[in-house]
Design a protein around this motif. Sequence first.
Motif, PDB file in Angstrom:
ATOM      1  N   SER A 104       0.771  -1.122   0.029  1.00 55.80           N
ATOM      2  CA  SER A 104      -0.047  -0.070   0.000  1.00 55.80           C
ATOM      3  C   SER A 104       0.876   1.290  -0.118  1.00 55.80           C
ATOM      4  O   SER A 104       2.322   1.357   0.075  1.00 55.80           O
ATOM      5  N   VAL A 105       0.216   2.364  -0.193  1.00 54.47           N
ATOM      6  CA  VAL A 105       0.914   3.538  -0.385  1.00 54.47           C
ATOM      7  C   VAL A 105       0.502   4.766   0.755  1.00 54.47           C
ATOM      8  O   VAL A 105      -0.749   4.735   0.883  1.00 54.47           O
ATOM      9  N   MET A 106       1.331   5.280   1.423  1.00 55.17           N
ATOM     10  CA  MET A 106       0.772   6.199   2.443  1.00 55.17           C
ATOM     11  C   MET A 106       1.271   7.477   2.276  1.00 55.17           C
ATOM     12  O   MET A 106       2.656   7.787   1.836  1.00 55.17           O
ATOM     13  N   GLN A 107       0.390   8.542   2.101  1.00 57.41           N
ATOM     14  CA  GLN A 107       0.722   9.744   2.129  1.00 57.41           C
ATOM     15  C   GLN A 107       1.314  10.452   3.200  1.00 57.41           C
ATOM     16  O   GLN A 107       0.486  10.306   4.608  1.00 57.41           O
ATOM     17  N   ILE A 108       2.246  11.123   3.711  1.00 54.17           N
ATOM     18  CA  ILE A 108       3.000  11.555   4.614  1.00 54.17           C
ATOM     19  C   ILE A 108       2.234  12.845   5.021  1.00 54.17           C
ATOM     20  O   ILE A 108       2.079  13.802   4.408  1.00 54.17           O
ATOM     21  N   LYS A 109       1.649  12.775   6.180  1.00 51.77           N
ATOM     22  CA  LYS A 109       1.042  14.065   6.616  1.00 51.77           C
ATOM     23  C   LYS A 109       1.806  14.976   7.662  1.00 51.77           C
ATOM     24  O   LYS A 109       1.852  16.159   7.790  1.00 51.77           O
ATOM     25  N   ASP A 110       2.726  14.015   8.345  1.00 54.15           N
ATOM     26  CA  ASP A 110       3.553  14.708   9.326  1.00 54.15           C
ATOM     27  C   ASP A 110       4.724  13.908   9.556  1.00 54.15           C
ATOM     28  O   ASP A 110       4.444  12.629   9.218  1.00 54.15           O
ATOM     29  N   HIS A 111       5.797  14.102  10.274  1.00 55.12           N
ATOM     30  CA  HIS A 111       6.722  13.278  10.441  1.00 55.12           C
ATOM     31  C   HIS A 111       7.182  13.503  12.161  1.00 55.12           C
ATOM     32  O   HIS A 111       6.908  14.484  12.728  1.00 55.12           O
ATOM     33  N   ILE A 112       8.027  12.427  12.504  1.00 55.70           N
ATOM     34  CA  ILE A 112       8.782  12.473  13.909  1.00 55.70           C
ATOM     35  C   ILE A 112      10.333  12.355  13.372  1.00 55.70           C
ATOM     36  O   ILE A 112      10.563  11.250  12.787  1.00 55.70           O
ATOM     37  N   ASN A 113      11.046  13.420  13.713  1.00 57.06           N
ATOM     38  CA  ASN A 113      12.516  13.139  13.605  1.00 57.06           C
ATOM     39  C   ASN A 113      13.089  12.508  14.824  1.00 57.06           C
ATOM     40  O   ASN A 113      13.305  13.060  15.827  1.00 57.06           O
ATOM     41  N   GLN A 156      -2.007  22.181   0.456  1.00 56.44           N
ATOM     42  CA  GLN A 156      -2.700  22.240  -0.940  1.00 56.44           C
ATOM     43  C   GLN A 156      -2.054  21.390  -1.856  1.00 56.44           C
ATOM     44  O   GLN A 156      -3.165  20.455  -2.468  1.00 56.44           O
ATOM     45  N   LEU A 157      -0.936  20.673  -1.683  1.00 56.82           N
ATOM     46  CA  LEU A 157      -0.421  19.614  -2.307  1.00 56.82           C
ATOM     47  C   LEU A 157      -1.252  18.251  -1.972  1.00 56.82           C
ATOM     48  O   LEU A 157      -1.592  17.501  -2.618  1.00 56.82           O
ATOM     49  N   ARG A 158      -1.262  18.314  -0.506  1.00 56.99           N
ATOM     50  CA  ARG A 158      -1.773  17.060   0.108  1.00 56.99           C
ATOM     51  C   ARG A 158      -3.442  16.961  -0.405  1.00 56.99           C
ATOM     52  O   ARG A 158      -3.752  15.796  -0.779  1.00 56.99           O
ATOM     53  N   LYS A 159      -3.727  18.055  -0.555  1.00 54.89           N
ATOM     54  CA  LYS A 159      -5.530  18.041  -0.825  1.00 54.89           C
ATOM     55  C   LYS A 159      -5.630  17.658  -2.327  1.00 54.89           C
ATOM     56  O   LYS A 159      -6.481  16.937  -2.640  1.00 54.89           O
ATOM     57  N   THR A 160      -4.646  18.181  -3.155  1.00 55.26           N
ATOM     58  CA  THR A 160      -4.644  17.849  -4.538  1.00 55.26           C
ATOM     59  C   THR A 160      -4.500  16.474  -4.662  1.00 55.26           C
ATOM     60  O   THR A 160      -5.198  15.624  -5.525  1.00 55.26           O
ATOM     61  N   PHE A 161      -3.526  15.883  -4.219  1.00 61.83           N
ATOM     62  CA  PHE A 161      -3.152  14.602  -4.366  1.00 61.83           C
ATOM     63  C   PHE A 161      -4.393  13.772  -3.744  1.00 61.83           C
ATOM     64  O   PHE A 161      -4.700  12.463  -4.335  1.00 61.83           O
ATOM     65  N   ARG A 162      -4.955  13.731  -2.663  1.00 64.87           N
ATOM     66  CA  ARG A 162      -6.119  13.191  -2.193  1.00 64.87           C
ATOM     67  C   ARG A 162      -7.140  13.294  -3.111  1.00 64.87           C
ATOM     68  O   ARG A 162      -7.831  12.269  -3.413  1.00 64.87           O
ATOM     69  N   ARG A 163      -7.554  14.432  -3.733  1.00 65.94           N
ATOM     70  CA  ARG A 163      -8.589  14.543  -4.642  1.00 65.94           C
ATOM     71  C   ARG A 163      -8.267  13.787  -5.860  1.00 65.94           C
ATOM     72  O   ARG A 163      -9.419  12.983  -6.142  1.00 65.94           O
ATOM     73  N   ILE A 164      -7.404  13.618  -6.506  1.00 68.21           N
ATOM     74  CA  ILE A 164      -6.935  12.812  -7.668  1.00 68.21           C
ATOM     75  C   ILE A 164      -6.983  11.403  -7.270  1.00 68.21           C
ATOM     76  O   ILE A 164      -7.717  10.691  -8.185  1.00 68.21           O
ATOM     77  N   ALA A 165      -6.474  11.120  -6.221  1.00 69.65           N
ATOM     78  CA  ALA A 165      -6.956   9.670  -5.768  1.00 69.65           C
ATOM     79  C   ALA A 165      -8.189   9.302  -5.618  1.00 69.65           C
ATOM     80  O   ALA A 165      -8.493   8.121  -6.182  1.00 69.65           O
ATOM     81  N   GLU A 166      -8.941   9.892  -5.198  1.00 61.97           N
ATOM     82  CA  GLU A 166     -10.356   9.599  -5.228  1.00 61.97           C
ATOM     83  C   GLU A 166     -11.167   9.760  -6.302  1.00 61.97           C
ATOM     84  O   GLU A 166     -11.700   8.675  -6.860  1.00 61.97           O
ATOM     85  N   GLN A 167     -10.893  10.737  -7.081  1.00 60.65           N
ATOM     86  CA  GLN A 167     -11.464  10.706  -8.501  1.00 60.65           C
ATOM     87  C   GLN A 167     -10.807   9.339  -9.313  1.00 60.65           C
ATOM     88  O   GLN A 167     -11.679   9.027 -10.307  1.00 60.65           O
ATOM     89  N   ASN A 168      -9.892   8.877  -9.055  1.00 62.82           N
ATOM     90  CA  ASN A 168      -9.198   7.721  -9.779  1.00 62.82           C
ATOM     91  C   ASN A 168      -9.304   6.326  -9.266  1.00 62.82           C
ATOM     92  O   ASN A 168      -8.553   5.557  -9.635  1.00 62.82           O
ATOM     93  N   ASP A 169     -10.038   6.339  -8.129  1.00 64.23           N
ATOM     94  CA  ASP A 169     -10.177   5.219  -7.357  1.00 64.23           C
ATOM     95  C   ASP A 169      -8.559   4.601  -6.878  1.00 64.23           C
ATOM     96  O   ASP A 169      -8.563   3.481  -6.808  1.00 64.23           O
ATOM     97  N   ILE A 170      -7.901   5.319  -6.402  1.00 63.36           N
ATOM     98  CA  ILE A 170      -6.642   4.813  -5.988  1.00 63.36           C
ATOM     99  C   ILE A 170      -6.474   5.057  -4.590  1.00 63.36           C
ATOM    100  O   ILE A 170      -6.842   6.114  -3.980  1.00 63.36           O
ATOM    101  N   GLU A 171      -6.257   3.963  -3.723  1.00 62.55           N
ATOM    102  CA  GLU A 171      -6.247   3.977  -2.533  1.00 62.55           C
ATOM    103  C   GLU A 171      -4.939   4.321  -1.870  1.00 62.55           C
ATOM    104  O   GLU A 171      -3.850   3.871  -2.145  1.00 62.55           O
ATOM    105  N   ILE A 172      -5.131   5.436  -1.141  1.00 64.35           N
ATOM    106  CA  ILE A 172      -3.953   6.203  -0.363  1.00 64.35           C
ATOM    107  C   ILE A 172      -4.324   6.053   0.940  1.00 64.35           C
ATOM    108  O   ILE A 172      -5.333   6.897   1.581  1.00 64.35           O
ATOM    109  N   HIS A 173      -3.417   5.728   1.894  1.00 65.02           N
ATOM    110  CA  HIS A 173      -3.352   5.908   3.483  1.00 65.02           C
ATOM    111  C   HIS A 173      -2.894   7.232   3.554  1.00 65.02           C
ATOM    112  O   HIS A 173      -2.092   7.857   3.059  1.00 65.02           O
ATOM    113  N   ARG A 174      -3.017   7.782   4.760  1.00 64.55           N
ATOM    114  CA  ARG A 174      -2.411   8.932   5.291  1.00 64.55           C
ATOM    115  C   ARG A 174      -1.819   8.938   6.753  1.00 64.55           C
ATOM    116  O   ARG A 174      -2.683   8.082   7.368  1.00 64.55           O
TER     117      ARG A 174
END
Length: 261
Positions: A116-125, A151-169
Amino acid sequence: MTKLKSVLDGFVAETALVLGSGLGSLVERIENQQRYSYEELDGFLMSGVSGHAGELVAGTIAGTNVLILSGRAHYYEHGDAAAMRAPLEALKTAGVKRLILTNSAGSVNKDMAPGSVMQIKDHINFSGTNPLIGEPSDDRFVGMTSAYDKQLRKTFRRIAEQNDIEIHRGVYMWFSGPTFETPAEIKMAKRMGADAVGMSTVPEVILARFLGLDAAAFSVITNFGAGMTGDELSHTETKEMAPKGGEVLGRLIEATFKAGF
Ligand code: HPA
């Protein structure tokens, strides 16, 4: 050795992509390719890690210019968290405005399986280091509240939904590597709020924000964290599993460019 900008000879791209372990096949989606070995580029360190090509690719996706760093230098190779500073500065000088980072990672979330693929929303260093240690200017005090551009996160999320691509966050936790984590460290990572663990990306996101580049990042999950299944982890497994999630991520990136990125 030549400066990136002069090698590109007038080619300008607003977006650059950094490819992680085993994700080199994303390059196949690039049209009109020009390839340059890192060896000919000023400040670009060859990665000694197998599964990393060490090439810069200039080309187009859906008619839009893009630069791809196929392979990156890691902290664990050189002991230098700022190993990617010179390449990122060169990208900025060449006109890049946003950076899409990819990596292979272990999942500490049982609902996020290998492949699976995860969009990174934040990190821990968690590495104990930072690529800006030693930076003399006050610019080193970089705010990290919105490190992963909203904005980039939102764009990727929208495109993933529109194209039925499952992305975790989720949250990515940076360990220095090169060893994989222990089962106790994976339990700790989970308790601290991580969804995935890995050995890259965080220093580049810090540097990108320092340089004023917008950043987005994705983890391709190649395995469950140590101790979650009883299996031993290996880099061979990372390289074998990465193309599966890499294909999903490739579709998302291509669809995003098609939608007018
Ligand atoms: N841990 C750290 N880095 C990784 C892993 C992992 O389990 N899998 C792929 N890269």
